[in-house]
Design a protein around this motif. Structure first.
Motif, mmCIF file in Angstrom:
data_model
loop_
_atom_site.group_PDB
_atom_site.id
_atom_site.type_symbol
_atom_site.label_atom_id
_atom_site.label_comp_id
_atom_site.label_asym_id
_atom_site.label_seq_id
_atom_site.Cartn_x
_atom_site.Cartn_y
_atom_site.Cartn_z
ATOM 1 N N PRO A 60 -27.248 -29.390 30.949
ATOM 2 C CA PRO A 60 -27.768 -30.607 31.585
ATOM 3 C C PRO A 60 -27.803 -31.838 30.687
ATOM 4 O O PRO A 60 -28.159 -32.920 31.153
ATOM 5 N N ILE A 61 -27.483 -31.703 29.405
ATOM 6 C CA ILE A 61 -27.591 -32.837 28.482
ATOM 7 C C ILE A 61 -26.374 -33.739 28.680
ATOM 8 O O ILE A 61 -25.271 -33.426 28.239
ATOM 9 N N ARG A 62 -26.536 -34.863 29.323
ATOM 10 C CA ARG A 62 -25.410 -35.660 29.811
ATOM 11 C C ARG A 62 -24.700 -36.444 28.725
ATOM 12 O O ARG A 62 -23.571 -36.899 28.941
ATOM 13 N N ASN A 63 -25.312 -36.671 27.575
ATOM 14 C CA ASN A 63 -24.579 -37.351 26.505
ATOM 15 C C ASN A 63 -23.986 -36.368 25.497
ATOM 16 O O ASN A 63 -23.482 -36.772 24.454
ATOM 17 N N LEU A 64 -24.032 -35.074 25.836
ATOM 18 C CA LEU A 64 -23.399 -34.038 25.020
ATOM 19 C C LEU A 64 -22.035 -33.732 25.615
ATOM 20 O O LEU A 64 -21.939 -33.205 26.724
ATOM 21 N N ASP A 65 -20.979 -34.060 24.878
ATOM 22 C CA ASP A 65 -19.616 -33.953 25.418
ATOM 23 C C ASP A 65 -18.864 -32.710 24.975
ATOM 24 O O ASP A 65 -17.809 -32.400 25.542
ATOM 25 N N GLY A 66 -19.358 -31.993 23.956
ATOM 26 C CA GLY A 66 -18.597 -30.841 23.502
ATOM 27 C C GLY A 66 -19.390 -29.946 22.581
ATOM 28 O O GLY A 66 -20.382 -30.363 21.962
ATOM 29 N N ILE A 67 -18.932 -28.690 22.497
ATOM 30 C CA ILE A 67 -19.528 -27.691 21.608
ATOM 31 C C ILE A 67 -18.405 -27.076 20.787
ATOM 32 O O ILE A 67 -17.404 -26.606 21.339
ATOM 33 N N ILE A 68 -18.562 -27.112 19.464
ATOM 34 C CA ILE A 68 -17.645 -26.401 18.578
ATOM 35 C C ILE A 68 -18.316 -25.083 18.228
ATOM 36 O O ILE A 68 -19.503 -25.060 17.863
ATOM 37 N N VAL A 69 -17.583 -24.000 18.350
ATOM 38 C CA VAL A 69 -18.174 -22.667 18.238
ATOM 39 C C VAL A 69 -17.608 -21.963 17.009
ATOM 40 O O VAL A 69 -16.387 -21.866 16.839
ATOM 41 N N THR A 70 -18.483 -21.477 16.152
ATOM 42 C CA THR A 70 -18.021 -20.745 14.982
ATOM 43 C C THR A 70 -18.692 -19.364 14.943
ATOM 44 O O THR A 70 -19.395 -18.961 15.881
ATOM 45 N N VAL A 71 -18.440 -18.639 13.862
ATOM 46 C CA VAL A 71 -18.887 -17.248 13.718
ATOM 47 C C VAL A 71 -20.401 -17.165 13.932
ATOM 48 O O VAL A 71 -21.156 -17.980 13.395
ATOM 49 N N ASP A 86 -4.690 -20.760 28.319
ATOM 50 C CA ASP A 86 -4.101 -19.423 28.460
ATOM 51 C C ASP A 86 -4.455 -18.543 27.270
ATOM 52 O O ASP A 86 -4.775 -17.358 27.437
ATOM 53 N N ARG A 87 -4.400 -19.104 26.061
ATOM 54 C CA ARG A 87 -4.677 -18.271 24.884
ATOM 55 C C ARG A 87 -6.146 -17.879 24.824
ATOM 56 O O ARG A 87 -6.483 -16.756 24.442
ATOM 57 N N ALA A 88 -7.056 -18.795 25.202
ATOM 58 C CA ALA A 88 -8.476 -18.458 25.200
ATOM 59 C C ALA A 88 -8.779 -17.376 26.229
ATOM 60 O O ALA A 88 -9.585 -16.475 25.982
ATOM 61 N N ARG A 89 -8.117 -17.461 27.378
ATOM 62 C CA ARG A 89 -8.302 -16.442 28.415
ATOM 63 C C ARG A 89 -7.788 -15.086 27.915
ATOM 64 O O ARG A 89 -8.429 -14.046 28.107
ATOM 65 N N PHE A 90 -6.623 -15.083 27.264
ATOM 66 C CA PHE A 90 -6.042 -13.851 26.729
ATOM 67 C C PHE A 90 -6.959 -13.229 25.673
ATOM 68 O O PHE A 90 -7.174 -12.011 25.661
ATOM 69 N N LEU A 91 -7.513 -14.052 24.815
ATOM 70 C CA LEU A 91 -8.327 -13.570 23.702
ATOM 71 C C LEU A 91 -9.771 -13.276 24.102
ATOM 72 O O LEU A 91 -10.460 -12.516 23.422
ATOM 73 N N GLY A 92 -10.234 -13.890 25.184
ATOM 74 C CA GLY A 92 -11.636 -13.745 25.562
ATOM 75 C C GLY A 92 -12.576 -14.417 24.587
ATOM 76 O O GLY A 92 -13.736 -14.014 24.441
ATOM 77 N N ALA A 93 -12.090 -15.484 23.930
ATOM 78 C CA ALA A 93 -12.880 -16.167 22.904
ATOM 79 C C ALA A 93 -12.499 -17.641 22.872
ATOM 80 O O ALA A 93 -11.363 -18.004 23.177
ATOM 81 N N VAL A 94 -13.456 -18.479 22.495
ATOM 82 C CA VAL A 94 -13.211 -19.912 22.345
ATOM 83 C C VAL A 94 -13.847 -20.395 21.045
ATOM 84 O O VAL A 94 -14.837 -19.827 20.572
ATOM 85 N N ASN A 95 -13.267 -21.447 20.468
ATOM 86 C CA ASN A 95 -13.962 -22.131 19.379
ATOM 87 C C ASN A 95 -14.185 -23.611 19.698
ATOM 88 O O ASN A 95 -14.768 -24.325 18.896
ATOM 89 N N MET A 96 -13.742 -24.032 20.905
ATOM 90 C CA MET A 96 -13.938 -25.407 21.338
ATOM 91 C C MET A 96 -14.310 -25.423 22.818
ATOM 92 O O MET A 96 -13.688 -24.727 23.629
ATOM 93 N N MET A 97 -15.314 -26.247 23.162
ATOM 94 C CA MET A 97 -15.721 -26.427 24.550
ATOM 95 C C MET A 97 -15.895 -27.924 24.811
ATOM 96 O O MET A 97 -16.485 -28.625 23.993
ATOM 97 N N ARG A 98 -15.363 -28.403 25.929
ATOM 98 C CA ARG A 98 -15.510 -29.807 26.304
ATOM 99 C C ARG A 98 -15.885 -29.889 27.779
ATOM 100 O O ARG A 98 -15.660 -28.949 28.550
#
Length: 267
Positions: A60-71, A86-98
């Motif tokens: 719900p935080i409207r001025n938050l545009d992205g999340i970088i995900v690490t270990v 496609d690669r994130a779907r194949f791997l079942g993992a993300v390190n970037m969210m927008r």
């Protein structure tokens, strides 16, 4: 260029456990601002027990545009994404969210493509090469996929977690990349050696491979950023190997991260 922090500043967070070692907040903030974006990247330390609640809270935080995900949150973050590369779907993992236009999350995994970009900048093309790849976690899976896509001749995968290792090999086989196989931590005969594990971060654990079996013709890459020159890389350099560090990988990833956060998809 340095933009003032104000009410119009767009916010991005990077979430991990631990978080003190990450280089992204300062560098990514500078990269965004150098392109004229009034933005800041903030490190957030969240344990695995709380990461789902944290990502839900960010929605719900409207001025938050992205999340970088690490270990170690790259797998846990993926189900929170309404759309994936496609690669994130194949791997079942993300390190970037927008943000998608409707406020939901779009995810991608850039670890593999950035590792290969750093390798090519170091002068080594993986096509047709024999690779010893150590580590089948989030970053390791992404790098293994990119190596397979790049056309390596042999992809020997080692992980002390044999279930995780075998799962990655089976997944690559199902997708048609039959060069993947079970490997041992012995680099003899390899052209490229990849460490995608935390080994070397603490300073007192054994190297991820038998360093006495390295040879000067090899290229050795590591994902660790602190220390930048791990014992594995130090030994590899001492015998004449070409190398790439976790900082090289991060530098290669920086433009990809900015482009993704601002709406582009990495190739």
């Amino acid at each position: 260029m340095s933009l003032g922090l104000g009410g119009a500043t767009r916010v991005y967070v990077i979430v991990g456990d631990p978080i003190a070692q990450v280089k992204a907040p300062r560098a990514l903030t500078a990269a965004l601002q150098s392109r004229g974006h009034d933005a800041i990247v903030v490190p957030i330390h969240v344990s695995p027990d709380h990461v789902d609640r944290f990502i839900d809270t960010m929605g719900p935080i409207r001025n938050l545009d992205g999340i970088i995900v690490t270990v170690p949150h790259k797998f846990a973050a993926s189900p929170h994404c309404a759309s994936l590369s496609d690669r994130a779907r194949f791997l079942g993992a993300v390190n970037m969210m927008r943000r998608n236009p409707d406020g939901s999350w779009d995810g991608d995994m850039l670890d593999g493509v950035s590792f290969l970009a750093a390798m090519r900048l170091a002068g080594r093309d993986p096509a047709g090469q024999r690779v010893l790849h150590v580590g089948a976690g989030g970053a390791g899976r992404a790098i293994a996929l990119s190596l397979a896509e790049a056309g390596v001749r042999d992809l020997a995968i080692h992980d002390e977690d044999t279930v995780r290792r075998d799962d990655l090999i089976a997944q690559l086989h199902q997708a048609g990349w039959t060069a993947a196989r079970v490997g041992l931590p012995d680099p003899a005969g390899a052209d490229i050696v990849v460490n995608a594990t935390p080994s070397g971060m603490g300073g007192d654990e054994p190297p991820p491979v038998d360093i006495t079996r390295l040879s000067s013709t090899m290229h050795v890459g590591d994902v660790i950023t602190v220390p930048e020159i791990t014992p594995l890389l130090a030994h590899a350099r001492s015998i004449g190997c070409t190398t790439q560090s976790g900082i090289d990988m991060f530098d290669a990833q920086l433009d990809l991260m900015v482009n993704f956060l601002k709406g582009q998809r990495a190739g």
